[in-house]
Design a protein around this motif. Structure first.
Motif, PDB file in Angstrom:
ATOM      1  N   LEU A  58       3.251  -4.968  -6.505  1.00 41.29           N
ATOM      2  CA  LEU A  58       3.124  -5.913  -5.315  1.00 41.29           C
ATOM      3  C   LEU A  58       4.594  -6.621  -4.970  1.00 41.29           C
ATOM      4  O   LEU A  58       4.734  -7.504  -4.150  1.00 41.29           O
ATOM      5  CB  LEU A  58       2.213  -6.986  -5.795  1.00 41.29           C
ATOM      6  N   SER A  59       5.654  -6.405  -5.606  1.00 43.40           N
ATOM      7  CA  SER A  59       7.023  -6.871  -5.290  1.00 43.40           C
ATOM      8  C   SER A  59       7.241  -6.416  -4.075  1.00 43.40           C
ATOM      9  O   SER A  59       6.988  -5.005  -3.529  1.00 43.40           O
ATOM     10  CB  SER A  59       8.085  -6.687  -6.600  1.00 43.40           C
ATOM     11  N   SER A  60       8.196  -7.201  -3.179  1.00 43.74           N
ATOM     12  CA  SER A  60       8.447  -6.939  -1.679  1.00 43.74           C
ATOM     13  C   SER A  60       9.191  -5.669  -1.576  1.00 43.74           C
ATOM     14  O   SER A  60       9.327  -4.934  -0.685  1.00 43.74           O
ATOM     15  CB  SER A  60       8.918  -7.993  -1.179  1.00 43.74           C
ATOM     16  N   SER A  61       9.784  -4.841  -2.524  1.00 39.95           N
ATOM     17  CA  SER A  61      10.538  -3.726  -2.411  1.00 39.95           C
ATOM     18  C   SER A  61      10.042  -2.577  -2.925  1.00 39.95           C
ATOM     19  O   SER A  61      10.527  -1.517  -2.622  1.00 39.95           O
ATOM     20  CB  SER A  61      11.905  -3.750  -3.251  1.00 39.95           C
ATOM     21  N   ASN A  62       8.451  -2.582  -2.907  1.00 36.26           N
ATOM     22  CA  ASN A  62       7.904  -1.533  -3.178  1.00 36.26           C
ATOM     23  C   ASN A  62       7.327  -0.594  -1.889  1.00 36.26           C
ATOM     24  O   ASN A  62       6.154  -0.798  -1.579  1.00 36.26           O
ATOM     25  CB  ASN A  62       6.865  -1.702  -4.167  1.00 36.26           C
ATOM     26  N   TYR A  63       8.111  -0.039  -1.351  1.00 35.83           N
ATOM     27  CA  TYR A  63       7.774   0.856  -0.197  1.00 35.83           C
ATOM     28  C   TYR A  63       6.899   1.617  -0.112  1.00 35.83           C
ATOM     29  O   TYR A  63       5.977   1.939   0.903  1.00 35.83           O
ATOM     30  CB  TYR A  63       9.322   1.161   0.578  1.00 35.83           C
ATOM     31  N   ILE A  64       6.688   2.412  -1.105  1.00 37.54           N
ATOM     32  CA  ILE A  64       5.638   3.449  -1.468  1.00 37.54           C
ATOM     33  C   ILE A  64       4.496   2.952  -1.351  1.00 37.54           C
ATOM     34  O   ILE A  64       3.564   3.520  -0.677  1.00 37.54           O
ATOM     35  CB  ILE A  64       6.258   4.314  -2.611  1.00 37.54           C
ATOM     36  N   PHE A  65       4.425   1.928  -2.050  1.00 37.95           N
ATOM     37  CA  PHE A  65       2.868   1.379  -2.082  1.00 37.95           C
ATOM     38  C   PHE A  65       2.590   0.761  -0.760  1.00 37.95           C
ATOM     39  O   PHE A  65       1.318   0.755  -0.180  1.00 37.95           O
ATOM     40  CB  PHE A  65       2.706   0.295  -2.990  1.00 37.95           C
ATOM     41  N   ILE A  66       3.566   0.021   0.068  1.00 33.94           N
ATOM     42  CA  ILE A  66       3.112  -0.578   1.338  1.00 33.94           C
ATOM     43  C   ILE A  66       2.604   0.482   2.301  1.00 33.94           C
ATOM     44  O   ILE A  66       1.872   0.496   3.059  1.00 33.94           O
ATOM     45  CB  ILE A  66       4.477  -1.186   1.837  1.00 33.94           C
ATOM     46  N   ILE A  67       3.460   1.670   2.092  1.00 35.53           N
ATOM     47  CA  ILE A  67       3.227   2.832   3.380  1.00 35.53           C
ATOM     48  C   ILE A  67       1.809   3.097   2.725  1.00 35.53           C
ATOM     49  O   ILE A  67       1.232   3.883   3.739  1.00 35.53           O
ATOM     50  CB  ILE A  67       4.431   3.960   3.136  1.00 35.53           C
ATOM     51  N   PHE A  68       1.738   3.594   1.624  1.00 39.60           N
ATOM     52  CA  PHE A  68       0.274   3.996   1.350  1.00 39.60           C
ATOM     53  C   PHE A  68      -0.663   3.363   1.902  1.00 39.60           C
ATOM     54  O   PHE A  68      -1.756   3.570   2.401  1.00 39.60           O
ATOM     55  CB  PHE A  68      -0.005   4.243  -0.362  1.00 39.60           C
ATOM     56  N   CYS A  69      -0.655   1.851   1.608  1.00 39.43           N
ATOM     57  CA  CYS A  69      -1.466   0.996   2.156  1.00 39.43           C
ATOM     58  C   CYS A  69      -1.887   1.094   3.547  1.00 39.43           C
ATOM     59  O   CYS A  69      -2.782   0.877   4.161  1.00 39.43           O
ATOM     60  CB  CYS A  69      -1.474  -0.470   1.583  1.00 39.43           C
ATOM     61  N   SER A  70      -0.436   1.174   4.182  1.00 36.98           N
ATOM     62  CA  SER A  70      -0.374   0.961   5.793  1.00 36.98           C
ATOM     63  C   SER A  70      -1.367   2.334   6.346  1.00 36.98           C
ATOM     64  O   SER A  70      -2.208   1.981   7.120  1.00 36.98           O
ATOM     65  CB  SER A  70       0.923   0.943   6.272  1.00 36.98           C
TER      66      SER A  70
ATOM     67  N   LEU B 214      -3.470   3.919   4.814  1.00 37.89           N
ATOM     68  CA  LEU B 214      -4.915   4.006   4.442  1.00 37.89           C
ATOM     69  C   LEU B 214      -5.478   3.254   5.380  1.00 37.89           C
ATOM     70  O   LEU B 214      -6.715   3.584   6.045  1.00 37.89           O
ATOM     71  CB  LEU B 214      -4.892   3.319   2.885  1.00 37.89           C
ATOM     72  N   CYS B 215      -4.989   2.292   5.801  1.00 37.98           N
ATOM     73  CA  CYS B 215      -5.608   1.374   6.727  1.00 37.98           C
ATOM     74  C   CYS B 215      -5.807   2.028   8.125  1.00 37.98           C
ATOM     75  O   CYS B 215      -6.711   1.940   8.681  1.00 37.98           O
ATOM     76  CB  CYS B 215      -4.689  -0.015   6.659  1.00 37.98           C
ATOM     77  N   PHE B 216      -4.797   2.630   8.394  1.00 38.09           N
ATOM     78  CA  PHE B 216      -4.667   3.175   9.751  1.00 38.09           C
ATOM     79  C   PHE B 216      -5.495   4.472   9.987  1.00 38.09           C
ATOM     80  O   PHE B 216      -6.329   4.510  10.931  1.00 38.09           O
ATOM     81  CB  PHE B 216      -3.119   3.691   9.597  1.00 38.09           C
ATOM     82  N   CYS B 217      -5.892   5.047   8.826  1.00 35.59           N
ATOM     83  CA  CYS B 217      -6.830   6.217   8.954  1.00 35.59           C
ATOM     84  C   CYS B 217      -8.210   5.408   8.736  1.00 35.59           C
ATOM     85  O   CYS B 217      -9.106   6.204   9.391  1.00 35.59           O
ATOM     86  CB  CYS B 217      -6.804   6.834   7.508  1.00 35.59           C
ATOM     87  N   VAL B 218      -8.504   4.578   8.140  1.00 35.22           N
ATOM     88  CA  VAL B 218      -9.727   3.883   8.142  1.00 35.22           C
ATOM     89  C   VAL B 218     -10.069   3.439   9.744  1.00 35.22           C
ATOM     90  O   VAL B 218     -11.116   3.573  10.471  1.00 35.22           O
ATOM     91  CB  VAL B 218      -9.955   2.611   7.351  1.00 35.22           C
ATOM     92  N   PHE B 219      -8.998   2.957  10.441  1.00 33.47           N
ATOM     93  CA  PHE B 219      -9.230   2.557  11.652  1.00 33.47           C
ATOM     94  C   PHE B 219      -9.546   3.704  12.633  1.00 33.47           C
ATOM     95  O   PHE B 219     -10.371   3.664  13.689  1.00 33.47           O
ATOM     96  CB  PHE B 219      -7.949   1.812  12.272  1.00 33.47           C
ATOM     97  N   ILE B 220      -9.008   4.714  12.433  1.00 34.96           N
ATOM     98  CA  ILE B 220      -9.104   5.929  13.133  1.00 34.96           C
ATOM     99  C   ILE B 220     -10.405   6.406  12.879  1.00 34.96           C
ATOM    100  O   ILE B 220     -11.277   6.891  13.835  1.00 34.96           O
ATOM    101  CB  ILE B 220      -7.964   7.192  12.741  1.00 34.96           C
ATOM    102  N   LYS B 221     -10.711   6.392  11.572  1.00 32.24           N
ATOM    103  CA  LYS B 221     -12.003   7.182  11.156  1.00 32.24           C
ATOM    104  C   LYS B 221     -13.488   6.334  11.525  1.00 32.24           C
ATOM    105  O   LYS B 221     -14.355   6.981  12.110  1.00 32.24           O
ATOM    106  CB  LYS B 221     -12.082   7.041   9.655  1.00 32.24           C
TER     107      LYS B 221
END
Lengths: 448, 175
Positions: free
Chosen positions: A261-273, A275-282
């Motif tokens: 959850l630290s701000s520099s964790n880009y991989i986790f941010i991208i994963f969550c983004s 994931l959220c994007f796919c849910v909105f598509i689905k």
């Protein structure tokens, strides 16, 4: 001009870019600190291999194969390690690329390139560059390479004779690392069951499984590991024996999520983004949208807390979880992060269920994330949880990378057609962040 | 995508939601109960150690909401702390019941200043909290240390007592 354009548009161009960046990066790396400088580089010439392995086995570690490689690589010219390390990074790209049948190969390779380059490379220097990479990165890469054999079985592709030898050596090395052993055992068992259910022969997977089990038995019975544990307890965590089973699970779990959850964790941010994007598509279901936004909300609340000094409720909600023990258990707000972290994992799982439905994909992704998380939670059972630093997160990072690629793979058509612009923004932003990350590392290379 | 389960999506979704919603509350609650695990022990099950080189100092009694925190240090002269399994035991002088409280190792430089022998006693410090509802009002409790010595749990008697519910000159109101 046309030739340059053809090279640029080639699906293997990301490999070239990755090589170039890693070459520049490795050029600047200097081996001036760490376990290889203090110890491993001095072994060759002073002790015979037998003496070294015997003392390691009885007094320190079960990683005999890994450490044999380590003592020679740290003794030889540093460019041998640099060349091998770059090759191993490229092997990650190859292995991930092999596991997914994207229609757009170029998109696939760029995506993997971006995600792999977003991994904080400095984590691989925490115990010294050579010691950390040989102990963590190389087993992971070889394990990942082993999974391409599963793919070949799944797609009925014949494995060539020399590939059998390569896979055998890869499993032998990878399973010598405790964390990778658990990953290999889990994934191989998962697919062996899968092939059994589908009535398909998988003899070589059984052989690899047997090798992994043999190494696990070796790890568990090695006297050096318990001797080392005693030494590490005295050095890093004197009250380790006071911790209960739940304390250890709590420490392993919260320390992992704190870092993610630290701000520099880009991989986790991208994963969550994504994931959220796919849910909105689905789906158009507002409830599902809301659940998929929760992880992003938690991440951004945490980012916000790092930029503000105000002692408001938002800051209290975004505090990292602290160890709970006999001296502070009565402080109730310490439990808030744990509550939030469980919600975070729950909302990720529910969102994955929405995008994959009750399919094998859902099962596989949940399993991969579960195993990745378990490899880090299990560190709570080691006195070196904090001393091992962020390098033990490597396997979880790769699990998130796998699941991110999988989502894009499954939604490739929709990404390409209906949401092209959004997708380009979605990959463009991570790419920019990734570049900044790389430039930042190169600028700070003197601190490396 | 291949549907491999013949279960309705909605049911699974609700089940996962329910499991995580319950876990979000239950996990912190279990951690809380686990961290404050006060157990009653039988004194006769343990031997007392009589070692003149052992020293225990309770330096602070801090009152918090609903609890008392004991802070101090415990060390043996000439023996650095490598690993520690140590509990505070409160023995009621009125009815003999013994409450075992978990401790947390904390950094404390007072042991080093006390012994002045060059050894490192930084990890000799401890902190332990007991909730007041475990203590009987007006009962006096003798502070004991239960610790692992050569693989055996043994008791060490300190000369310090606390009286629940009374004003003490040294530490103020305990309850």
């Amino acid at each position: 001009m046309n030739k340059a354009k053809r090279i640029y548009q080639h699906s293997l161009f990301p490999y070239f870019c990755m090589f170039l960046i890693l070459f520049v990066y490795h050029y600047f790396i200097q081996i001036t600190f760490g376990d290889e400088v203090d110890y491993f580089s001095k072994i060759v010439g002073q002790y015979s291999l037998g003496e070294f392995l015997s003392s390691q086995y009885y007094e320190w570690s079960s990683r005999l194969l890994i450490e044999t490689v380590l003592i020679y690589v740290s003794y030889w010219n540093v460019w041998i390690w640099k060349t091998l390390n770059i090759a191993f990074y490229l092997l990650i790209l190859y292995s991930f690329s092999y596991l997914f049948n994207f229609k757009n190969k170029r998109l696939k390779n760029w995506l993997i390139f971006v995600l792999v380059m977003l991994y904080p490379l400095l984590d691989m220097s925490t115990a010294g560059w050579i010691a950390t990479t040989t102990n963590y990165l190389w087993p992971l890469v070889l394990g990942l390479y082993t999974f391409t054999a599963i793919k070949k079985y799944k797609d009925n592709i014949k494995i060539k004779w020399y590939e059998y030898i390569l896979y055998f050596l890869a499993v032998l090395y990878a399973a010598n690392s405790e964390q990778m052993n658990v990953v290999l055992l889990s994934i191989l068992s998962f697919y062996i069951i899968f092939f059994l259910v589908n009535k398909k022969s998988a003899i070589f997977l059984w052989i690899m499984e047997a090798l992994t089990v043999a190494e696990l038995v070796f790890i568990l019975t090695c006297p050096g590991n318990s001797v080392r544990a005693v030494a590490e307890i005295g050095r890093w965590m004197p009250d380790f024996h006071m911790l209960s089973f739940l304390d250890k699970v709590y420490l392993g779990f919260t320390d992992t999520i704190n870092i993610f959850l630290s701000s520099s964790n880009y991989i986790f941010i991208i994963f969550c983004s994504i994931l959220c994007f796919c849910v909105f598509i689905k789906t158009k279901n507002m409830w599902h949208h809301f659940i998929s936004i929760i992880p992003l909300g938690i991440i951004f609340t945490h980012c916000f807390s790092e930029f503000t000094e105000k002692n408001n409720y938002l800051r209290q909600l975004s505090l990292s979880a602290l160890p709970i023990d006999a001296s502070n258990y009565f402080t109730h707000y310490l439990y808030v992060p744990l509550f939030i972290y469980v919600l975070l994992i729950g909302s990720i799982l529910l969102s994955m269920l929405v995008i994959y439905d009750l399919t094998f994909d859902m099962l596989l992704n949940t399993f991969v994330l579960g195993v990745g998380l378990a490899t880090r939670i299990i560190m709570g059972f080691s006195p070196t949880l904090y001393a091992s630093n962020t390098r033990t997160l490597l396997f979880l990072y790769m699990a998130f990378i796998f699941c991110t690629i999988f989502m894009v793979y499954r939604f490739e058509e929709k990404f390409n057609n209906t949401n092209k612009n959004v997708f380009f923004i979605g990959t463009g932003i991570p790419l920019t962040i990734s570049s900044i990350n790389i430039i930042g590392i190169i600028i700070n290379w003197k601190n490396v | 995508m291949n549907q491999i389960f013949n279960i309705r999506f909605k049911i699974v979704y609700i089940c996962i939601f329910a499991v995580f919603a319950i876990s979000a509350v239950a996990f912190p609650a279990i951690i809380y109960l686990d961290a404050q695990r006060v157990t009653t022990i039988v004194e006769s099950n343990y031997n007392y150690i009589d070692e003149p080189l052992l020293v225990c100092k309770i330096e602070n009694y801090i009152q918090t909401k609903g609890g008392i925190t004991l802070q101090g240090w415990f060390a043996e002269a000439g023996k650095e702390i490598k690993s520690r399994k140590c509990y505070v035991v409160l023995k009621s002088l009125d009815d003999g019941t013994c409450l075992q409280l978990p401790t947390k190792v904390v950094s404390n430089s007072n042991a080093k200043a006390y012994f002045k022998d060059g050894f490192n006693y930084n990890d000799a410090g401890f902190s332990s909290t007991v909730q007041t509802n475990y203590l009987q009002t007006n009962n006096t409790y003798l502070v004991l240390i239960l610790y692992e010595n050569d693989g055996q749990m043994v008791l060490f008697k300190t000369d310090q007592t606390i009286t629940a519910g009374q004003l003490t000159k040294q530490y103020g109101v305990i309850l």
